[in-house]
Design an enzyme around this catalytic site. Structure first.
Site, PDB file in Angstrom:
ATOM      1  N   GLU A 200      36.664  41.867 106.132  1.00 17.04           N
ATOM      2  CA  GLU A 200      36.814  42.826 105.310  1.00 17.04           C
ATOM      3  C   GLU A 200      36.821  42.699 103.751  1.00 17.04           C
ATOM      4  O   GLU A 200      37.311  42.328 103.302  1.00 17.04           O
ATOM      5  CB  GLU A 200      38.421  43.213 105.388  1.00 17.04           C
ATOM      6  CG  GLU A 200      38.876  43.949 107.082  1.00 17.04           C
ATOM      7  CD  GLU A 200      38.493  45.470 107.318  1.00 17.04           C
ATOM      8  OE1 GLU A 200      38.919  45.370 106.688  1.00 17.04           O
ATOM      9  OE2 GLU A 200      38.738  45.686 108.827  1.00 17.04           O
TER      10      GLU A 200
ATOM     11  N   CYS B 142      41.273  47.473  97.054  1.00 21.38           N
ATOM     12  CA  CYS B 142      39.685  47.174  97.878  1.00 21.38           C
ATOM     13  C   CYS B 142      39.527  49.207  98.249  1.00 21.38           C
ATOM     14  O   CYS B 142      38.380  49.375  97.816  1.00 21.38           O
ATOM     15  CB  CYS B 142      39.591  46.583  99.212  1.00 21.38           C
ATOM     16  SG  CYS B 142      40.761  47.422 100.902  1.00 21.38           S
TER      17      CYS B 142
HETATM   18  P1  NAD Z   1      40.420  35.986  96.918  1.00 21.83           P
HETATM   19  O1  NAD Z   1      39.420  35.218  95.638  1.00 21.83           O
HETATM   20  O2  NAD Z   1      41.947  35.866  96.657  1.00 21.83           O
HETATM   21  O3  NAD Z   1      39.593  35.309  97.993  1.00 21.83           O
HETATM   22  C1  NAD Z   1      40.303  35.669  98.730  1.00 21.83           C
HETATM   23  C2  NAD Z   1      40.175  34.016  99.953  1.00 21.83           C
HETATM   24  O4  NAD Z   1      38.813  33.581 100.526  1.00 21.83           O
HETATM   25  C3  NAD Z   1      40.931  33.503  99.298  1.00 21.83           C
HETATM   26  O5  NAD Z   1      42.084  33.306 100.815  1.00 21.83           O
HETATM   27  C4  NAD Z   1      40.583  32.625  98.579  1.00 21.83           C
HETATM   28  O6  NAD Z   1      40.863  31.306  99.284  1.00 21.83           O
HETATM   29  C5  NAD Z   1      39.022  32.373  99.972  1.00 21.83           C
HETATM   30  N1  NAD Z   1      38.009  31.415  99.177  1.00 21.83           N
HETATM   31  C6  NAD Z   1      37.343  32.291  97.547  1.00 21.83           C
HETATM   32  N2  NAD Z   1      36.683  31.421  97.735  1.00 21.83           N
HETATM   33  C7  NAD Z   1      36.301  30.810  98.537  1.00 21.83           C
HETATM   34  C8  NAD Z   1      34.509  30.257  98.700  1.00 21.83           C
HETATM   35  N3  NAD Z   1      33.961  29.392  97.787  1.00 21.83           N
HETATM   36  N4  NAD Z   1      35.184  29.449  99.821  1.00 21.83           N
HETATM   37  C9  NAD Z   1      35.732  29.885 100.553  1.00 21.83           C
HETATM   38  N5  NAD Z   1      36.872  30.588 100.819  1.00 21.83           N
HETATM   39  C10 NAD Z   1      37.104  30.918  99.411  1.00 21.83           C
HETATM   40  O7  NAD Z   1      39.994  37.514  96.608  1.00 21.83           O
HETATM   41  P2  NAD Z   1      39.005  38.235  96.001  1.00 21.83           P
HETATM   42  O8  NAD Z   1      37.779  37.742  96.964  1.00 21.83           O
HETATM   43  O9  NAD Z   1      38.963  38.005  94.630  1.00 21.83           O
HETATM   44  O10 NAD Z   1      39.749  39.562  96.823  1.00 21.83           O
HETATM   45  C11 NAD Z   1      39.352  40.778  96.545  1.00 21.83           C
HETATM   46  C12 NAD Z   1      38.279  41.688  96.440  1.00 21.83           C
HETATM   47  O11 NAD Z   1      38.928  41.560  97.826  1.00 21.83           O
HETATM   48  C13 NAD Z   1      37.489  42.965  96.371  1.00 21.83           C
HETATM   49  O12 NAD Z   1      36.060  42.974  96.845  1.00 21.83           O
HETATM   50  C14 NAD Z   1      38.152  43.779  97.225  1.00 21.83           C
HETATM   51  O13 NAD Z   1      37.545  44.040  97.569  1.00 21.83           O
HETATM   52  C15 NAD Z   1      38.206  42.988  98.857  1.00 21.83           C
HETATM   53  N6  NAD Z   1      39.529  43.342 100.030  1.00 21.83           N
HETATM   54  C16 NAD Z   1      38.700  43.859 100.793  1.00 21.83           C
HETATM   55  C17 NAD Z   1      40.493  45.111 101.712  1.00 21.83           C
HETATM   56  C18 NAD Z   1      39.837  45.292 103.035  1.00 21.83           C
HETATM   57  O14 NAD Z   1      40.689  45.350 103.410  1.00 21.83           O
HETATM   58  N7  NAD Z   1      37.998  45.718 103.255  1.00 21.83           N
HETATM   59  C19 NAD Z   1      41.679  44.460 101.193  1.00 21.83           C
HETATM   60  C20 NAD Z   1      41.564  44.043  99.945  1.00 21.83           C
HETATM   61  C21 NAD Z   1      40.487  43.378  99.537  1.00 21.83           C
END
Ligand code: NAD
Length: 471
Positions: free
Chosen positions: A226, A260
């Site tokens: 997602e 998102c």
């Molecule tokens: P985040 O930094 O919280 O990362 C998400 C998860 O990935 C966390 O559990 C984190 O520990 C893990 N993570 C981060 N970097 C990592 C790595 N290098 N290796 C392994 N795991 C790792 O969240 P984010 O990525 O900043 O989230 C924001 C993004 O999420 C936006 O692009 C948003 O659009 C998207 N999002 C999508 C949805 C959906 O339902 N499609 C919902 C919410 C957010």
């Protein structure tokens, strides 16, 4: 950095990566013993999750306020009640979802039983993002439980207060062998992803989605990703601009744009833009008063890194509304940018903040070309009362989902799948789709031993001849 694991003892002790194998071992053993499989057990766990929401509303609201300065209203509507309703809906339908399906069958199998069995995968990993740290973690978590899996939940370390509350509460309410919460950042998650899971459900950025998929590949583990992207809004002059403005700004301002499916940018003519900007000034003043920063209803940017990232984007184009910020509070006002070009920095990445750029186009076909020349978005918002324009855009623009004449609300229709396409994700969830995501559908043909059936299908046995081949 050591990670905190709330494992089978619920103690939350500090530990190393080897503890992940222990957790996986505990969960796998419970799964192989069939513990999470009975429908009664699943229902009991889901009722407990419902109780967790009911009994800890204030603690959850407070954690969301600490992480994002979410108002109580947004915390309840977009997170706690939303997740609670999802559990209630699952409880209501679980029996029918779990039941084997009887698909139509051909004449050759009239005497036989043709069924689709619903089988849990095993041990699922659910990784949440920080922006809606309850919904994006606990809705898939509940779906994995409903489908009969054991689950390891990894909330985002960025929303640390909420992650901590979840890690404290979940072992108090749910079975400690089947369900585990693991806390940690990138190094811990990297270690965790080396373990063998039977399903991985990831919510977060596209860049990390690729990392997760690569890790899952090691064991051919199926994944749902997602992800995000730039969700465009198309508006033409056929709509009531007052209503359209409110609905677009509501989608953009909620959670300070850190959603998102937030409307990322607008595509409209110069004339529509002028009306939108004029209306937006009135709407924002009505919602947030004369000093928006003082409004309790505007969230903050989650951390300094994201604040610095978003604030730079204000430099694209010209500020028509807003443009204020306060780094000490991680506050950025709702901001509308005009005279923006497709090549500006604000158009290069998902904004994930309260900035709304407007790009001028002259027609729906120009809008479609603009969107399709970029990565496929998670959502597409079409504001028009012209059915031909709507049909044209629906047929010519690919996106995860679509909402016409409003924003974000398509997610709350539980009979619609929610998910991305291309760089905005793969797989979908919501309502029954969440249950389906965590369920392997096992096709089963159970043949009758009735001699009549044997006679009817005798043509399959050698020696072959032309008559048998034709029949
Ligand atoms: P985040 O930094 O919280 O990362 C998400 C998860 O990935 C966390 O559990 C984190 O520990 C893990 N993570 C981060 N970097 C990592 C790595 N290098 N290796 C392994 N795991 C790792 O969240 P984010 O990525 O900043 O989230 C924001 C993004 O999420 C936006 O692009 C948003 O659009 C998207 N999002 C999508 C949805 C959906 O339902 N499609 C919902 C919410 C957010």
């Amino acid at each position: 950095l050591c990670c905190l694991i709330i494992g089978s003892d619920g103690s939350g002790s500090s530990t190393s990566a080897t503890r992940y194998s222990e957790i996986l071992g505990t969960a796998r053993k419970a799964f192989l013993q069939g513990k999470p499989k009975s429908v009664e057990f699943r229902k009991k766990q889901l009722r407990q999750l419902h109780k967790l929401y009911e009994e800890n509303e204030d603690a959850l609201v407070a954690a969301l306020a600490t992480d994002l300065r979410k108002s109580r209203h947004e915390a309840l509507v977009a997170e706690i009640c939303y997740a609670k309703n999802d559990v209630a809906n699952t409880l209501m339908h679980l029996k029918e979802w779990v039941a084997p399906e009887k698909p139509p069958k051909g004449i050759m199998f009239l005497l036989d039983d043709v069924s689709i069995y619903k089988e849990p995968y095993g041990v699922a990993l659910v990784m949440g993002a920080w922006n809606y740290p309850i919904t994006v973690a606990l809705i898939p978590f509940a779906g994995a439980i409903a489908a009969g899996n054991c689950v390891v939940l990894k909330p985002s370390e960025v929303s640390a207060a909420t992650a901590k509350v979840l890690a404290d509460l979940i072992p108090k309410y749910l079975d400690k062998e089947c369900y585990h919460v693991v806390l940690g950042g990138v190094p811990e998650t990297t270690e965790l992803l080396k373990e063998r899971f039977d399903y991985i459900f990831y919510t977060g950025s596209t860049a990390v989605g690729k990392i997760v998929r690569a890790a899952a590949n090691e064991y051919l583990t199926p994944v749902t990703l997602e992800l995000g992207g730039k969700s465009p809004v198309f508006i033409d002059d056929t709509v009531d601009m007052e209503i359209a403005t409110r609905r677009i700004l509501w989608g953009k301002c909620m959670n300070a744009g850190q959603t998102c499916v937030a409307p990322d940018y607008i595509l409209c003519t110069k004339e529509v833009q002028d009306k939108f900007v004029e209306n937006a000034k009135k709407v924002l003043r009505k919602w947030y008063g004369d000093n928006w920063k003082n409004s309790p209803d505007l969230c903050r940017i989650v951390n300094d890194r994201h604040f610095q990232r978003v604030i730079k984007l204000i430099k694209s184009g010209k500020v028509a509304v807003g443009g204020d910020s306060d780094a000490s509070e991680k506050y950025i006002s709702p901001t509308i940018l005009i005279d923006v070009k497709g090549t500006d920095p604000v158009m290069a990445e998902e904004i994930f903040g309260p900035i709304l750029p407007i790009i001028n186009i002259r027609s729906a076909s120009e809008a479609a070309s603009f969107i399709t020349s970029r990565e496929k978005p998670l959502a597409f918002y079409i504001f028009t009362e012209n059915s031909a324009t709507r049909k044209y855009l629906l047929e010519n623009v690919s996106s995860g989902g679509v909402c016409c004449n409003d924003t974000i609300l398509h997610l709350s229709v539980e009979t619609l799948p929610f998910g991305g396409v291309g760089y905005s994700g793969m797989g979908a969830y919501n309502g029954k789709y969440t249950f389906d995501t965590f369920t392997h559908t096992k096709g089963c043909l159970a043949r009758s031993m009735n001699p009549l059936g044997e006679k009817l299908a005798a043509g399959r046995y050698p020696p072959y001849n032309e008559k048998k081949t034709k029949s």
